[in-house]
Scaffold this motif. Structure first.
Motif, PDB file in Angstrom:
ATOM      1  N   ASN A  60       0.716  -1.186  -0.279  1.00 38.85           N
ATOM      2  CA  ASN A  60      -0.175   0.191  -0.060  1.00 38.85           C
ATOM      3  C   ASN A  60       1.255   0.704   0.013  1.00 38.85           C
ATOM      4  O   ASN A  60       2.086   1.419   0.574  1.00 38.85           O
ATOM      5  CB  ASN A  60      -0.489   0.120   1.460  1.00 38.85           C
ATOM      6  N   PRO A  61       0.757   1.951  -0.895  1.00 41.77           N
ATOM      7  CA  PRO A  61       1.437   3.278  -0.458  1.00 41.77           C
ATOM      8  C   PRO A  61       1.587   4.363   0.450  1.00 41.77           C
ATOM      9  O   PRO A  61       2.070   5.221   0.757  1.00 41.77           O
ATOM     10  CB  PRO A  61       1.036   4.432  -2.085  1.00 41.77           C
ATOM     11  N   ALA A  62       0.604   3.694   1.607  1.00 44.87           N
ATOM     12  CA  ALA A  62       0.747   4.080   2.964  1.00 44.87           C
ATOM     13  C   ALA A  62       1.731   3.749   3.766  1.00 44.87           C
ATOM     14  O   ALA A  62       1.991   3.576   4.925  1.00 44.87           O
ATOM     15  CB  ALA A  62      -0.833   4.735   3.710  1.00 44.87           C
ATOM     16  N   GLU A  63       2.554   2.402   2.979  1.00 47.74           N
ATOM     17  CA  GLU A  63       3.738   1.957   4.139  1.00 47.74           C
ATOM     18  C   GLU A  63       4.323   2.803   4.201  1.00 47.74           C
ATOM     19  O   GLU A  63       5.121   4.123   3.949  1.00 47.74           O
ATOM     20  CB  GLU A  63       4.390   1.785   2.781  1.00 47.74           C
ATOM     21  N   ALA A  64       4.878   3.374   6.204  1.00 48.38           N
ATOM     22  CA  ALA A  64       5.874   3.962   6.774  1.00 48.38           C
ATOM     23  C   ALA A  64       6.376   3.086   7.307  1.00 48.38           C
ATOM     24  O   ALA A  64       5.874   2.169   8.472  1.00 48.38           O
ATOM     25  CB  ALA A  64       4.631   4.821   7.208  1.00 48.38           C
ATOM     26  N   VAL A  65       7.962   3.631   7.832  1.00 47.64           N
ATOM     27  CA  VAL A  65       9.033   3.385   8.944  1.00 47.64           C
ATOM     28  C   VAL A  65       9.569   4.302   9.486  1.00 47.64           C
ATOM     29  O   VAL A  65       9.475   5.514   8.908  1.00 47.64           O
ATOM     30  CB  VAL A  65       9.910   2.245   8.251  1.00 47.64           C
ATOM     31  N   ALA A  66       9.717   4.578  10.626  1.00 52.98           N
ATOM     32  CA  ALA A  66      10.106   5.814  11.366  1.00 52.98           C
ATOM     33  C   ALA A  66      11.722   5.708  11.733  1.00 52.98           C
ATOM     34  O   ALA A  66      11.886   4.169  10.903  1.00 52.98           O
ATOM     35  CB  ALA A  66      10.216   6.103  13.256  1.00 52.98           C
ATOM     36  N   GLU A  67      11.991   6.615  11.374  1.00 50.81           N
ATOM     37  CA  GLU A  67      13.802   6.395  10.732  1.00 50.81           C
ATOM     38  C   GLU A  67      14.162   6.657  12.062  1.00 50.81           C
ATOM     39  O   GLU A  67      15.417   4.888  11.638  1.00 50.81           O
ATOM     40  CB  GLU A  67      13.960   8.288  10.435  1.00 50.81           C
ATOM     41  N   ALA A  68      13.729   6.763  13.525  1.00 53.70           N
ATOM     42  CA  ALA A  68      14.382   6.430  14.365  1.00 53.70           C
ATOM     43  C   ALA A  68      14.250   4.673  15.207  1.00 53.70           C
ATOM     44  O   ALA A  68      15.487   4.042  15.134  1.00 53.70           O
ATOM     45  CB  ALA A  68      13.485   6.769  15.810  1.00 53.70           C
ATOM     46  N   ASP A  69      13.291   3.879  13.851  1.00 52.07           N
ATOM     47  CA  ASP A  69      13.639   2.831  13.638  1.00 52.07           C
ATOM     48  C   ASP A  69      14.130   1.588  12.999  1.00 52.07           C
ATOM     49  O   ASP A  69      14.904   0.501  13.612  1.00 52.07           O
ATOM     50  CB  ASP A  69      11.535   2.172  13.672  1.00 52.07           C
ATOM     51  N   VAL A  70      14.635   2.559  11.787  1.00 52.23           N
ATOM     52  CA  VAL A  70      15.222   2.114  10.879  1.00 52.23           C
ATOM     53  C   VAL A  70      17.110   2.150  11.617  1.00 52.23           C
ATOM     54  O   VAL A  70      17.860   1.427  11.023  1.00 52.23           O
ATOM     55  CB  VAL A  70      15.532   3.453   9.141  1.00 52.23           C
ATOM     56  N   ALA A  71      17.197   3.555  12.224  1.00 51.07           N
ATOM     57  CA  ALA A  71      18.589   3.383  13.477  1.00 51.07           C
ATOM     58  C   ALA A  71      18.410   2.805  13.839  1.00 51.07           C
ATOM     59  O   ALA A  71      19.915   2.034  14.341  1.00 51.07           O
ATOM     60  CB  ALA A  71      18.378   4.705  13.520  1.00 51.07           C
ATOM     61  N   VAL A  72      17.428   1.809  14.320  1.00 49.79           N
ATOM     62  CA  VAL A  72      17.939   0.689  15.172  1.00 49.79           C
ATOM     63  C   VAL A  72      18.142  -0.228  14.430  1.00 49.79           C
ATOM     64  O   VAL A  72      19.007  -0.787  15.520  1.00 49.79           O
ATOM     65  CB  VAL A  72      16.444   0.607  16.068  1.00 49.79           C
ATOM     66  N   ALA A  73      17.833  -0.987  13.442  1.00 47.52           N
ATOM     67  CA  ALA A  73      17.629  -1.523  12.733  1.00 47.52           C
ATOM     68  C   ALA A  73      19.374  -1.903  12.315  1.00 47.52           C
ATOM     69  O   ALA A  73      19.705  -2.760  12.069  1.00 47.52           O
ATOM     70  CB  ALA A  73      16.967  -1.959  11.503  1.00 47.52           C
ATOM     71  N   LEU A  74      19.895  -0.612  11.313  1.00 50.53           N
ATOM     72  CA  LEU A  74      20.783  -0.702  10.969  1.00 50.53           C
ATOM     73  C   LEU A  74      21.975  -1.101  12.389  1.00 50.53           C
ATOM     74  O   LEU A  74      23.091  -1.471  11.709  1.00 50.53           O
ATOM     75  CB  LEU A  74      21.219   0.929  10.564  1.00 50.53           C
ATOM     76  N   ASP A  75      21.604  -0.255  13.380  1.00 49.81           N
ATOM     77  CA  ASP A  75      22.236  -0.340  14.479  1.00 49.81           C
ATOM     78  C   ASP A  75      22.693  -1.895  15.146  1.00 49.81           C
ATOM     79  O   ASP A  75      24.168  -2.661  15.430  1.00 49.81           O
ATOM     80  CB  ASP A  75      22.697   0.228  15.548  1.00 49.81           C
ATOM     81  N   VAL A  76      21.184  -2.865  14.579  1.00 51.01           N
ATOM     82  CA  VAL A  76      21.209  -3.578  15.307  1.00 51.01           C
ATOM     83  C   VAL A  76      22.863  -5.059  13.762  1.00 51.01           C
ATOM     84  O   VAL A  76      23.098  -5.754  14.525  1.00 51.01           O
ATOM     85  CB  VAL A  76      19.718  -4.051  14.923  1.00 51.01           C
ATOM     86  N   LEU A  77      21.661  -5.007  12.741  1.00 47.14           N
ATOM     87  CA  LEU A  77      22.800  -5.117  11.949  1.00 47.14           C
ATOM     88  C   LEU A  77      23.979  -5.125  11.809  1.00 47.14           C
ATOM     89  O   LEU A  77      25.318  -6.375  11.963  1.00 47.14           O
ATOM     90  CB  LEU A  77      22.288  -4.881  10.561  1.00 47.14           C
ATOM     91  N   GLU A  78      24.665  -3.895  12.057  1.00 51.70           N
ATOM     92  CA  GLU A  78      26.116  -3.472  12.875  1.00 51.70           C
ATOM     93  C   GLU A  78      26.622  -4.394  13.556  1.00 51.70           C
ATOM     94  O   GLU A  78      28.178  -5.058  13.215  1.00 51.70           O
ATOM     95  CB  GLU A  78      26.256  -2.300  12.679  1.00 51.70           C
ATOM     96  N   ARG A  79      25.793  -4.896  14.521  1.00 53.59           N
ATOM     97  CA  ARG A  79      26.565  -4.970  15.787  1.00 53.59           C
ATOM     98  C   ARG A  79      26.670  -6.881  15.168  1.00 53.59           C
ATOM     99  O   ARG A  79      27.390  -7.559  15.700  1.00 53.59           O
ATOM    100  CB  ARG A  79      25.712  -5.045  16.587  1.00 53.59           C
ATOM    101  N   PHE A  80      25.453  -7.078  14.760  1.00 50.40           N
ATOM    102  CA  PHE A  80      25.108  -8.847  14.348  1.00 50.40           C
ATOM    103  C   PHE A  80      26.730  -8.662  13.072  1.00 50.40           C
ATOM    104  O   PHE A  80      27.186  -9.603  13.893  1.00 50.40           O
ATOM    105  CB  PHE A  80      24.531  -8.617  13.639  1.00 50.40           C
TER     106      PHE A  80
END
Ligand SMILES: [Zn+2]
Length: 400
Positions: A375-395
């Protein structure tokens, strides 16, 4: 700009690369996909990755290293009228983290694979790109034609792939450390738990069927109620039973998403009603029990209403567990990033399903607004993406 903001900006840029001006649709091996590859390939090179395309048309960025290869990825194709995060977020998150880690030695190689087709919109072939990488590409798919009559083989050739060499796209399981995919959740669970990210325990199995009730059409004014064999009334009773059966079995989701009524007129008793059925559960046994219940209910309703039942099984996919080892490592990374390691099942299918035939898999879900996707209304928060990047980097760092 933060890395997360840059990932979101790239998602937005990719979201403008579409086959249609008014909505996002980017299907397999189209000029829009080629344009997307120009963008993503450029970002891969900026991250220090060596870029190639395989015979099936997947885009791959490689960072060399000793030993085996860890594969990160997701897909770049979309559904029709799509949002901008389903797929691209996983690809762009992987590229961004590798860019951030470019000067850090890792004792393994990494490949980011942007799969060419996961949704199967153009040819009805779900997980097409990852199936090729997993060595599970069915050669018969090449003869499938899209709505314009263009075969997959011709489209792939025009795109720059090689339909005669699809087998060369397959990676070898023994060369791999595993496959890790970042993806938006596409459901409301993380939002309800107040968690920015979560790790996937299992990708649910699915059963699909086409179910028809065949009664007898007749005049809406002249046939008395006790002499009717109304197919739609039978279907209605069964649809309510579908909901009840799923609610009785914890974790089951069952959906009748389409119904066709024949002949379909105000003043005609419905002679036939045909529906789709989609049932999912993390346990194959529970899913099969639910299907058996639903079929028994359909038989009971058909018998009591003197209509015929036509049950056409359209196939099933088994549930796919993620690797406990990789999941534990992801959980450690989530905790190290300062969050509780929420675990949840994936009700949607992903490239990880196909990759599971090849290697250990893990998935990191990112909370998305109200669970909305496709759906075009799909949305994520920048802060959540920042957490995901942090987690992937640590992983990635801990995997060293
Ligand atoms: Zn997806």
């Amino acid at each position: 700009m933060s890395t997360a903001a840059s990932v979101l900006e790239r998602c937005a840029a990719l979201g403008r690369v579409s086959e249609e001006p008014e909505r996002l649709v980017r299907r397999y091996a189209t000029p829009a996909m080629r344009e997307a590859y120009e963008l993503v390939g450029g970002w891969m090179r900026d991250a220090g990755l060596v870029v190639r395309e395989d015979a099936a048309g997947n885009l791959i960025g490689r960072r060399d290293g000793p030993g085996r290869t860890l594969v990160l990825g997701s897909h770049l194709d979309t559904v029709v009228d799509a949002g901008r995060y389903d797929g691209p977020l996983g690809v762009l998150a992987a590229i961004a983290v590798l860019e951030r880690m470019w000067d850090r030695a890792l004792p393994y190689a990494v490949e980011v694979i942007a799969f060419a087709d996961e949704e199967g919109v153009r040819y009805g072939t779900t997980f097409l790109g990852s199936s090729a990488v997993a060595g599970r590409f069915a050669p018969a798919w090449l003869a499938l034609a899209d709505d314009d009559g263009v075969t997959m083989a011709d489209a792939l050739r025009a795109f720059g792939g090689d339909p005669d060499a699809i087998a060369s796209a397959a990676l070898r399981g023994e060369d791999l450390l595993g496959y890790v995919e970042v993806h938006i959740e596409q459901g409301p669970v993380l939002e309800r738990r107040g968690a920015p990210v979560g790790l996937v325990t299992t990708i649910t199995g699915q059963t699909h069927a086409e179910v028809g009730f065949l009664g007898e059409a007749g005049h809406a004014g002249t046939v008395p109620m006790n002499a009717r064999r109304d197919a739609l009334a039978a279907a209605a009773e069964w649809i309510v039973a579908v909901e009840a059966v799923a609610r009785r079995r914890q974790g089951t989701v069952a959906t009748v998403g389409m119904i066709e009524v024949d002949p379909g007129a105000r003043n005609v008793i419905p002679g036939a009603a045909r529906m789709t059925l989609d049932v999912r559960h993390t346990s194959n046994a529970v899913r099969r029990e639910a299907i058996a219940d639903l079929r028994a209910e359909a038989q009971r309703i058909a018998a009591s209403r003197e209509v015929e039942l036509d049950w056409d099984a359209r196939g099933e996919t088994a549930a796919v567990p993620t690797s406990p080892d990789l999941a534990d490592r992801l959980a450690d990374a989530i905790e190290a990033a300062g969050h509780a390691p929420e675990r949840l099942a994936s009700g949607a299918g992903h490239d990880a399903v196909a990759m599971a035939a090849l290697t250990e898999i893990a998935m990191l879900f990112v909370r998305c607004e109200r669970g909305i996707s496709h759906n075009p209304a799909e949305a994520v928060a920048e802060a959540d993406v920042a957490v995901a990047l942090d987690v992937l980097e640590r992983f990635l760092g801990d995997l060293a």
